[in-house]
Design an enzyme around this catalytic site. Structure first.
Site, mmCIF file in Angstrom:
data_model
loop_
_atom_site.group_PDB
_atom_site.id
_atom_site.type_symbol
_atom_site.label_atom_id
_atom_site.label_comp_id
_atom_site.label_asym_id
_atom_site.label_seq_id
_atom_site.Cartn_x
_atom_site.Cartn_y
_atom_site.Cartn_z
ATOM 1 N N ARG A 147 0.700 -1.267 -0.093
ATOM 2 C CA ARG A 147 -0.055 -0.079 0.005
ATOM 3 C C ARG A 147 0.774 1.297 0.089
ATOM 4 N NH1 ARG A 147 -5.099 -2.271 3.806
ATOM 5 N NH2 ARG A 147 -6.163 -2.948 2.241
ATOM 6 N N LYS A 175 -14.706 -11.480 8.351
ATOM 7 C CA LYS A 175 -15.603 -10.450 8.542
ATOM 8 C C LYS A 175 -16.790 -10.903 8.140
ATOM 9 C CE LYS A 175 -12.029 -7.077 7.619
ATOM 10 N NZ LYS A 175 -11.488 -6.603 5.927
ATOM 11 N N GLY A 201 -7.144 -7.348 1.840
ATOM 12 C CA GLY A 201 -5.686 -7.170 2.735
ATOM 13 C C GLY A 201 -5.478 -8.454 2.791
HETATM 14 P P1 ADP Z 1 -9.791 -9.827 3.656
HETATM 15 O O1 ADP Z 1 -8.634 -9.178 4.169
HETATM 16 O O2 ADP Z 1 -8.919 -10.618 2.346
HETATM 17 O O3 ADP Z 1 -10.715 -9.294 3.094
HETATM 18 P P2 ADP Z 1 -10.769 -10.951 6.043
HETATM 19 O O4 ADP Z 1 -10.141 -9.891 6.897
HETATM 20 O O5 ADP Z 1 -12.161 -11.033 6.045
HETATM 21 O O6 ADP Z 1 -10.196 -10.775 4.251
HETATM 22 O O7 ADP Z 1 -10.251 -12.180 6.681
HETATM 23 C C1 ADP Z 1 -9.097 -12.617 6.534
HETATM 24 C C2 ADP Z 1 -8.779 -13.516 7.915
HETATM 25 O O8 ADP Z 1 -9.938 -14.575 7.832
HETATM 26 C C3 ADP Z 1 -7.465 -14.212 8.013
HETATM 27 O O9 ADP Z 1 -6.656 -13.614 8.851
HETATM 28 C C4 ADP Z 1 -7.603 -15.766 8.266
HETATM 29 O O10 ADP Z 1 -6.850 -16.352 9.098
HETATM 30 C C5 ADP Z 1 -9.140 -15.717 8.691
HETATM 31 N N1 ADP Z 1 -10.013 -17.065 8.530
HETATM 32 C C6 ADP Z 1 -10.191 -17.650 7.376
HETATM 33 N N2 ADP Z 1 -10.687 -18.754 7.999
HETATM 34 C C7 ADP Z 1 -11.098 -18.669 9.133
HETATM 35 C C8 ADP Z 1 -11.792 -19.707 10.048
HETATM 36 N N3 ADP Z 1 -12.247 -20.841 9.815
HETATM 37 N N4 ADP Z 1 -11.544 -19.402 11.238
HETATM 38 C C9 ADP Z 1 -11.113 -18.168 11.880
HETATM 39 N N5 ADP Z 1 -10.538 -17.376 10.960
HETATM 40 C C10 ADP Z 1 -10.521 -17.596 9.547
HETATM 41 MG MG MG Z 2 -8.690 -8.421 6.148
#
Ligand code: ADP
Ligand code: MG
Length: 395
Positions: free
Chosen positions: A40, A197, A350
């Site tokens: 970024r 999220k 991210g």
């Molecule tokens: P992005 O930043 O790509 O939009 P998010 O911030 O929503 O994605 O989510 C990313 C996080 O979700 C990662 O740090 C990952 O470890 C977590 N994650 C994925 N699957 C699970 C799960 N089953 N339980 C807990 N955390 C999870």
């Molecule tokens: Mg994220």
């Protein structure tokens, strides 16, 4: 509707001697004050260079993390970003801590204004704050696509009150590329949405259900869908009060003759830790004290198969806790399938970008967006509030 751009103003010679305020997205991951991933910061450089080369005095700000308004805590400061930005620009970057009521600046200067979310009123988009900040500049530039879906004082308010408001090159390029990619996507179009999220993304899924031919869920979102399907999820991350929402998404897709694939197997652990022993289980066998941290190998193979047939793939959110190697396999397989697909792929978020970097597939993804939530809302067909404010000024 077209938007006035920074490069347009530069070409018109409208930036010479002007005070230019750039709202960038410099929200980088930090580990003990060190930047662990600087995409970024690097992405923010073209806007700053453009303004400097056009003879402007430049102020840049961004949010960092989720600070408490009114104080700058030790984890809230943009100091590490100032240092990295200075290296990238090859010139000094001064960090200004209290800046809302005035910043001393000469042509050719770059001042980094401390974490804008520390200012009371930023998140609420307080018009008084936005007016005071807008008075700092002649030209306001929004170059932060990742926060364009949030109406905050530096993203939306300032765009209304600054003497001139325009889009920076990063924002303009995002809107252009995403707009073109989604105008008439090759079908079938598949969206894969994972991550943590859950509630934010679930509401978006409902709108997406009308737009895509296939909807694939992973991560905490898949856990919520498993609940909706009557499967046990133990102590896994999910939003039990959003089960109805998940059911509505399943039904909306079903009405179009499409199943939302629910994981058939999962990888579980008893604790959320990198060294927690990982066990593959059938989806129906998850125990009350289990945490589902990844999709299982059969599920990953099934999803990968679907993705390979897609004409367009949209990806946001890892399908498991890919930061821990024992729970990374699902995300790796999905990333690989996206890389190998003949379809056009678009990815954003991210942590999604971190997964793309981890599996080295960046050059095989059609378009990589810097936005996560903003990217999904754009996909939904919404006009992002920060973009709407710029459009209103350009009309
Ligand atoms: P992005 O930043 O790509 O939009 P998010 O911030 O929503 O994605 O989510 C990313 C996080 O979700 C990662 O740090 C990952 O470890 C977590 N994650 C994925 N699957 C699970 C799960 N089953 N339980 C807990 N955390 C999870
Ligand atoms: Mg994220």
């Amino acid at each position: 509707m077209s938007i006035q751009t920074l490069s347009g103003l530069a070409q018109a010679g409208a930036l010479a001697g002007k005070r230019v305020f750039i709202r960038s997205d410099l929200n980088v991951p930090l580990d003990q004050g060190k930047i662990t991933e600087d995409t970024r910061v690097r992405a923010s450089v073209p806007a700053i260079r453009l303004a400097l080369d056009a003879g402007a005095a430049v102020m840049v700000t961004s949010h960092l993390g989720r600070p408490k308004e009114g104080v700058v805590g030790p984890d809230d400061t943009l100091q590490p970003v100032a240092e990295r930005l200075a290296e990238l620009l090859g010139r000094p970057v001064r960090l200004v801590r209290d800046w809302v009521d005035g910043v001393e600046l000469a042509v050719g200067d770059v001042a980094l204004l401390e974490n804008c979310r520390c200012n009371p009123g930023e998140k609420k988009n307080d018009p008084d704050l936005a007016r005071r900040m807008a008075a700092l500049c002649d030209v306001y530039v929004n170059d932060a696509f990742g926060t364009a879906h949030r109406a905050e004082a530096t993203t939306e308010g300032m765009a209304r009150f600054a003497p001139v408001a325009c889009a920076g090159p990063l924002l303009a390029a995002e809107l252009d590329a995403l707009g073109r990619a989604l105008k008439s996507p090759r079908r079938p179009m598949a969206a894969i949405v994972g991550g943590s999220k859950v509630s934010t993304k679930l509401s978006i899924l409902q709108a997406l259900a009308d737009k895509v031919d296939q909807l694939i869920v992973g991560g905490g979102i898949a856990n919520t869908f498993m609940l909706a399907a009557g499967l046990p999820i133990g102590k896994s991350l999910a939003e039990p009060d959003q089960v109805d929402q998940a059911k509505a998404v399943i039904q909306a897709m079903q009405a179009r003759g499409v199943q939302v694939p629910i994981p058939v197997d999962v990888v579980v652990a008893k604790t959320f830790a990198a060294d927690a022993p990982a066990t593959v289980k059938e989806a129906a066998d998850v125990a009350p004290d289990d945490l589902i941290l990844d999709i299982g190998p059969r599920t990953a193979a099934l999803l990968a198969q679907q993705l390979r047939q897609a004409g367009t793939i949209v990806w946001n959110g890892p399908v498991g806790v890919f930061e821990f190697d024992a729970f990374a396999e699902g995300t790796r397989v999905i990333a690989q399938a996206i890389a190998e697909s003949d379809g056009f792929s678009i990815a954003g978020g991210g942590d999604t970008l971190a997964a793309i970097a981890k599996y080295g597939i960046a050059d095989r993804v059609g378009y990589i967006s810097t936005g996560g939530g903003a990217f999904l809302e754009f996909l939904e067909g919404k006009t992002l509030p920060a973009v709407a404010a710029l459009q209103a000024r350009s009309a």
